[in-house]
Design a protein around this motif. Structure first.
Motif, PDB file in Angstrom:
ATOM      1  N   THR A  59       0.832  -1.216   0.000  1.00 47.71           N
ATOM      2  CA  THR A  59       0.000   0.000   0.000  1.00 47.71           C
ATOM      3  C   THR A  59       0.859   1.254   0.000  1.00 47.71           C
ATOM      4  N   GLY A  60       1.921   1.269   0.838  1.00 41.00           N
ATOM      5  CA  GLY A  60       2.806   2.432   0.901  1.00 41.00           C
ATOM      6  C   GLY A  60       3.427   2.747  -0.442  1.00 41.00           C
ATOM      7  N   THR A  61       3.910   1.694  -1.136  1.00 37.87           N
ATOM      8  CA  THR A  61       4.528   1.899  -2.457  1.00 37.87           C
ATOM      9  C   THR A  61       3.513   2.423  -3.462  1.00 37.87           C
ATOM     10  N   ILE A  62       2.318   1.828  -3.450  1.00 38.03           N
ATOM     11  CA  ILE A  62       1.280   2.239  -4.420  1.00 38.03           C
ATOM     12  C   ILE A  62       0.828   3.676  -4.153  1.00 38.03           C
TER      13      ILE A  62
ATOM     14  N   HIS B 109       1.025  14.835  -4.862  1.00 34.96           N
ATOM     15  CA  HIS B 109       1.236  15.783  -3.773  1.00 34.96           C
ATOM     16  C   HIS B 109       2.382  15.257  -2.915  1.00 34.96           C
ATOM     17  N   TRP B 110       3.319  16.160  -2.550  1.00 35.38           N
ATOM     18  CA  TRP B 110       4.513  15.713  -1.822  1.00 35.38           C
ATOM     19  C   TRP B 110       4.184  15.068  -0.480  1.00 35.38           C
ATOM     20  N   LEU B 111       3.167  15.575   0.218  1.00 35.96           N
ATOM     21  CA  LEU B 111       2.834  14.999   1.528  1.00 35.96           C
ATOM     22  C   LEU B 111       2.327  13.572   1.395  1.00 35.96           C
ATOM     23  N   LEU B 112       1.500  13.317   0.373  1.00 37.17           N
ATOM     24  CA  LEU B 112       1.000  11.955   0.150  1.00 37.17           C
ATOM     25  C   LEU B 112       2.146  11.012  -0.204  1.00 37.17           C
ATOM     26  N   ALA B 113       3.061  11.494  -1.047  1.00 42.47           N
ATOM     27  CA  ALA B 113       4.229  10.672  -1.420  1.00 42.47           C
ATOM     28  C   ALA B 113       5.056  10.341  -0.172  1.00 42.47           C
ATOM     29  N   TRP B 114       5.245  11.326   0.688  1.00 45.17           N
ATOM     30  CA  TRP B 114       6.022  11.112   1.923  1.00 45.17           C
ATOM     31  C   TRP B 114       5.320  10.123   2.849  1.00 45.17           C
ATOM     32  N   ILE B 115       3.982  10.237   2.960  1.00 46.00           N
ATOM     33  CA  ILE B 115       3.213   9.296   3.802  1.00 46.00           C
ATOM     34  C   ILE B 115       3.373   7.871   3.274  1.00 46.00           C
ATOM     35  N   GLY B 116       3.324   7.711   1.950  1.00 39.71           N
ATOM     36  CA  GLY B 116       3.511   6.378   1.353  1.00 39.71           C
ATOM     37  C   GLY B 116       4.884   5.807   1.670  1.00 39.71           C
ATOM     38  N   LEU B 117       5.923   6.647   1.573  1.00 40.31           N
ATOM     39  CA  LEU B 117       7.287   6.197   1.887  1.00 40.31           C
ATOM     40  C   LEU B 117       7.413   5.790   3.355  1.00 40.31           C
ATOM     41  N   GLU B 118       6.767   6.559   4.249  1.00 35.80           N
ATOM     42  CA  GLU B 118       6.833   6.227   5.679  1.00 35.80           C
ATOM     43  C   GLU B 118       6.111   4.911   5.979  1.00 35.80           C
TER      44      GLU B 118
ATOM     45  N   TRP C  21       7.450  26.585   0.088  1.00 32.19           N
ATOM     46  CA  TRP C  21       7.674  27.905   0.685  1.00 32.19           C
ATOM     47  C   TRP C  21       8.047  28.930  -0.387  1.00 32.19           C
ATOM     48  N   GLN C  22       8.856  28.480  -1.371  1.00 29.54           N
ATOM     49  CA  GLN C  22       9.323  29.421  -2.400  1.00 29.54           C
ATOM     50  C   GLN C  22       8.335  29.580  -3.558  1.00 29.54           C
ATOM     51  N   THR C  23       7.643  28.494  -3.912  1.00 30.82           N
ATOM     52  CA  THR C  23       6.776  28.548  -5.105  1.00 30.82           C
ATOM     53  C   THR C  23       5.288  28.495  -4.780  1.00 30.82           C
ATOM     54  N   GLY C  24       4.943  28.028  -3.568  1.00 28.91           N
ATOM     55  CA  GLY C  24       3.528  27.918  -3.202  1.00 28.91           C
ATOM     56  C   GLY C  24       2.855  26.689  -3.764  1.00 28.91           C
ATOM     57  N   SER C  25       3.639  25.739  -4.300  1.00 27.81           N
ATOM     58  CA  SER C  25       3.054  24.536  -4.910  1.00 27.81           C
ATOM     59  C   SER C  25       3.598  23.274  -4.236  1.00 27.81           C
ATOM     60  N   TRP C  26       2.684  22.307  -3.961  1.00 29.94           N
ATOM     61  CA  TRP C  26       3.086  21.008  -3.414  1.00 29.94           C
ATOM     62  C   TRP C  26       3.106  19.925  -4.494  1.00 29.94           C
ATOM     63  N   ASP C  27       2.982  20.326  -5.742  1.00 31.71           N
ATOM     64  CA  ASP C  27       2.926  19.372  -6.850  1.00 31.71           C
ATOM     65  C   ASP C  27       4.315  18.754  -7.076  1.00 31.71           C
ATOM     66  N   ILE C  28       4.363  17.441  -7.225  1.00 36.49           N
ATOM     67  CA  ILE C  28       5.650  16.738  -7.414  1.00 36.49           C
ATOM     68  C   ILE C  28       6.331  17.190  -8.711  1.00 36.49           C
ATOM     69  N   THR C  29       5.535  17.434  -9.749  1.00 35.11           N
ATOM     70  CA  THR C  29       6.127  17.791 -11.048  1.00 35.11           C
ATOM     71  C   THR C  29       6.566  19.254 -11.119  1.00 35.11           C
ATOM     72  N   GLN C  30       6.259  20.051 -10.106  1.00 36.60           N
ATOM     73  CA  GLN C  30       6.609  21.489 -10.110  1.00 36.60           C
ATOM     74  C   GLN C  30       7.738  21.802  -9.124  1.00 36.60           C
ATOM     75  N   LEU C  31       8.797  21.009  -9.154  1.00 33.82           N
ATOM     76  CA  LEU C  31       9.911  21.215  -8.216  1.00 33.82           C
ATOM     77  C   LEU C  31      10.933  22.150  -8.855  1.00 33.82           C
ATOM     78  N   SER C  32      10.720  23.452  -8.727  1.00 35.74           N
ATOM     79  CA  SER C  32      11.564  24.403  -9.461  1.00 35.74           C
ATOM     80  C   SER C  32      12.660  25.032  -8.616  1.00 35.74           C
ATOM     81  N   SER C  33      12.624  24.862  -7.302  1.00 33.45           N
ATOM     82  CA  SER C  33      13.633  25.472  -6.428  1.00 33.45           C
ATOM     83  C   SER C  33      14.928  24.665  -6.470  1.00 33.45           C
TER      84      SER C  33
END
Length: 345
Positions: free
Chosen positions: A15-18, A25-34, A79-91
């Motif tokens: 379940t975590g991997t899936i 969303h980065w938080l959901l991805a992190w929860i899956g990894l945990e 914090w820098q971009t206002g986006s939690w989208d995984i594909t929008q990692l611009s910093s």
């Protein structure tokens, strides 16, 4: 561990991997990894042995540090971009932190030291899970954020991983450590091509998963924990011994077998993109890996270690491992090379 608890842990692991693979969303991805990390810790430490406890502790510390770095990088980006989208990692600080965290998750050089130790302290089944299933979530995150990651850093880590994976496996006598260094080398090939051609990375991952799973199944069938154990495989099943020889050659990437396909495609991609020196270095590192695969092949099929008469009676023990998965994976990892034009379209 009771079958009920083992089933719950494996279900949480899956379940975590899936969750990680399907989240944007980065938080959901992190929860899956945990979830993934916390469910495999009891599986590693089921043996109630100091080695397995040590392996579980090492695994927990490295994976927890990597997960914290992923969360930290996503927070900086939000914090820098206002986006939690995984594909929008611009910093820039975010993608540097993320690259190091995913390298730690996968066991890439220079943060690979935990992988051989953890696999050596685990059972064969747990080692199979760590080297196959546990690679899916971090590689899916690399695939999702590949447009924002540094090509130079990824290629450097990939080159170093393929070299260290080949070099580190030369001096090993334990089959689990050999498979760990093999995993590091294969992940190096995947990481090198990831920023140039992600589709080839996914194809390489699929072939790596199938071939490694088949090799582990044969090692589990023969209960081969050291190189010396492989010399007595023929007493249990001569045909499976021959199959294991072909599997090891496929892992090494020799031409008529399936393992040749990803190496060929990666070297072709690197040369067409004018990364000539990188392609040469990768080809040389493949020779290092091939050496220890050939050594295993030699001991498995062509030699007989000094032994007593009783060890030759290993054929009396009936294998109690279901062989359907082993046979299907082995067939695919031996004879799928003719499917290459279909897979590369």
């Amino acid at each position: 561990m009771s079958p009920m608890m083992y089933t719950i842990m494996l279900s949480s692991l899956a379940t975590g991997t899936i969750v990680t693979m399907t989240s944007y969303h980065w938080l959901l991805a992190w929860i899956g990894l945990e979830m993934n990390t916390l469910s495999i810790i009891p599986i590693i430490s089921t043996m109630h042995h100091p080695r397995s406890t040590e392996a579980a502790t090492k695994y927990f510390l490295t994976q927890a540090a990597a997960s914290a770095m992923i969360l930290f990088s996503s927070m900086i980006n939000a914090w820098q971009t206002g986006s939690w989208d995984i594909t929008q990692l611009s910093s820039t600080p975010s993608h540097i932190l993320l690259t190091m965290a995913l390298a730690m998750k996968l066991g890439l050089v220079p943060v690979h030291f935990w992988l051989p130790e953890v696999i050596q302290g685990s059972t064969m089944t747990t080692a199979l899970i760590i080297t196959t299933w546990q690679k899916l979530a971090p590689i899916s995150l690399i695939y999702l954020s590949i447009n924002n990651l540094s090509t130079v850093v990824l290629m450097t880590m990939g080159l170093l991983s393929s070299m260290v994976g080949g070099w580190g496996g030369l001096n090993q006598t334990q089959t689990r450590k050999i498979m760990a260094y093999s995993s590091i080398a294969h992940l190096g090939w995947m990481t090198t091509v990831s920023s140039i051609m992600p589709n080839i990375m996914v194809l390489n991952l699929m072939i790596y998963l199938i071939t490694t799973a088949a090799t582990f199944f044969t090692l589990m069938l023969f209960k081969s924990k050291t190189i010396q154990d492989t010399t007595m495989n023929w007493t249990l099943s001569p045909m499976t011994t021959v199959m294991m020889m072909i599997l090891l050659l496929s892992l090494g990437g020799l031409p008529p077998l399936t393992g040749f396909m990803p190496k060929w495609l990666i070297l072709e991609t690197l040369t067409t993109q004018n990364f000539i020196m990188a392609a040469v270095a990768m080809a040389i590192s493949a020779l290092l890996s091939l050496f220890f695969y050939l050594r295993l092949t030699y001991t498995t099929t062509l030699t007989l270690a000094p032994n007593t008469t009783h060890t030759k009676l290993k054929w009396r023990f009936k294998p109690n491992l279901p062989t359907f998965l082993m046979l299907s994976f082995s067939t695919t990892s031996m004879f799928a090379l003719p499917l290459m034009p279909l897979m590369t379209q």
